[in-house]
Design a protein around this motif. Structure first.
Motif, short mmCIF file in Angstrom:
data_model
loop_
_atom_site.label_atom_id
_atom_site.label_comp_id
_atom_site.label_asym_id
_atom_site.label_seq_id
_atom_site.Cartn_x
_atom_site.Cartn_y
_atom_site.Cartn_z
N UNK A 236 0.81 -1.21 0.00
CA UNK A 236 0.00 0.00 0.00
C UNK A 236 0.85 1.27 0.00
N UNK A 237 2.15 1.12 -0.29
CA UNK A 237 3.02 2.27 -0.55
C UNK A 237 3.58 2.14 -1.97
N UNK A 238 2.72 2.28 -2.99
CA UNK A 238 3.15 2.02 -4.37
C UNK A 238 4.24 2.97 -4.86
#
Length: 395
Positions: A236-238
């Motif tokens: 969820x930290x692309x």
């Protein structure tokens, strides 16, 4: 104990601070640090306890931080040094949420150190900043070394000044200072397992370490560090995952095991690397050089141009030789002239037969190709399985 009004002020401040940490809002953190700090407030809070927190210790930190952010550029390092001393030596550091405050302090100082437009003054400020970060990391290291079984927040804070130091070193091209930082980290990791540290800090450290290894052409070590960063960075930290993958892709291209096209597409990197990988995999020098020049500015911005242009060429010659071998029905003997013709056809500019012979010698010496050269007959004699995977050669 505080009066009701002071308790109310502190309760509101702690609520604001907790919200700011949860939201990772640096502006709100700074505001919460200075919202109630005055000489009277500091005196009222000093030597006091509230809700199990050493308020007196925090009052010292807040007071020094208030002076620091209101100081001018010429004296900010002295002011920050006082913050470091107040911050690192107080029991308030046992509170986990203070790590966010440390991150804020380091971020502030890094921004201030790099903001001056005068190159000479900027370099001086940044070197002073690196010295302060080194001092801060040393304080945490000494705490860990004294009792590694009680790592606490002091230990968990260790990587914060470390990766901010890396950031300044890269920004100012002061990479010669990095080995000293790495040495200190290695000493800590010999005492404490990496799982004791916040995963985000360990990921960030390995990202910078991997980039340094890549610049130094230590490709296997770079792959190891960047892989740790890639695996440890949550999906969820692309944006962060993409940044890690960018350098990991360049590293693995040299090692001969590039990421899949699908993975590059998932992080919008296929348009940057996809056709470069295709050209490199078959040894198409003309196409590769054309694509490289088209992306020269972009690659130089990320310090990848030199690696992509020079270190990948040997791998491309290896791939071209393998394709030549396959085109000749996997013959055990290939002449220098046959390889030279393949190189010229693939677009190798100003390439002579002597160059072809030198490349073949290099491929054998590096272990990229198994066999030997018969210079008298002008041929290379290949073994039964002449082309081991490149990443195995680096091991």
């Amino acid at each position: 104990m505080f009066s009701n009004s002071v308790q109310s002020t502190w309760a509101q401040w702690k609520a604001d601070f907790t919200t700011a940490v949860h939201q990772r809002n640096a502006t709100a953190l700074a505001q919460s640090l200075t919202a109630f700090v005055s000489d009277d407030t500091v005196d009222a809070l000093r030597n006091s306890q509230y809700a199990g927190v050493d308020i007196g210790a925090f009052a010292d930190v807040a007071s020094e931080y208030n002076k620091y952010i209101n100081s001018n550029l010429d004296v900010m390092h002295a002011a920050y040094s006082r913050v470091v001393n107040a911050f690192a030596h107080q029991s308030v550091l046992q509170e986990d949420w203070m790590i966010a405050t440390l991150r804020l302090l380091c971020s502030d100082l890094t921004a201030l150190a790099l903001q001056d437009n005068d190159p000479q003054r900027n370099a001086s400020n940044s070197v002073n900043t690196l010295d302060l970060f080194s001092k801060l990391a040393s304080i945490f290291f000494n705490e860990i070394n004294r009792d590694s079984s009680k790592i606490g927040s002091r230990g968990r804070s260790f990587f914060v000044p470390v990766y901010f130091s890396f950031r300044i070193c890269f920004k100012l091209n002061e990479l010669t200072r990095c080995p000293k930082i790495i040495e200190q980290v290695d000493l800590v990791l010999n005492l404490v397992d990496s799982s004791e540290f916040p995963s985000a800090d360990f990921v960030t450290y390995n990202y910078w370490l991997g980039r340094l290894r890549l610049i130094n052409h230590e490709f296997e070590d770079a792959d190891r560090s960047l892989s740790v960063a890639w695996t440890g960075c949550p999906d969820h930290y692309p944006r962060q995952k993409r940044q890690i993958l960018l350098y990991l892709t360049a590293t693995r291209l040299v090692l001969g095991k590039p990421p899949s096209s699908q993975l590059l597409q998932d992080y919008n990197l296929d348009g940057l690397f996809g056709d470069l990988i295709s050209a490199a995999s078959v040894g198409n020098f003309a196409e590769y050089e054309h694509l490289l020049q088209m992306r020269c500015t972009w690659l130089m911005r990320y310090r990848l141009y030199g690696i992509m242009k020079y270190r990948l060429k040997v791998a491309m010659f290896r791939n071209l030789m393998k394709n030549t071998w396959m085109a000749l029905n996997q013959t055990r003997t290939i002449s220098f002239w046959q390889f030279w013709n393949a190189c010229v056809f693939a677009g190798a500019a100003n390439f002579t037969i002597e160059d072809a012979e030198c490349i073949l010698v290099t491929l054998v010496d590096l272990g990229y190709m198994k066999g030997y050269l018969n210079h008298a007959k002008g041929v290379v004699v290949l073994s039964a399985s002449p082309f081991p995977p490149m990443y195995e050669v680096y091991k």
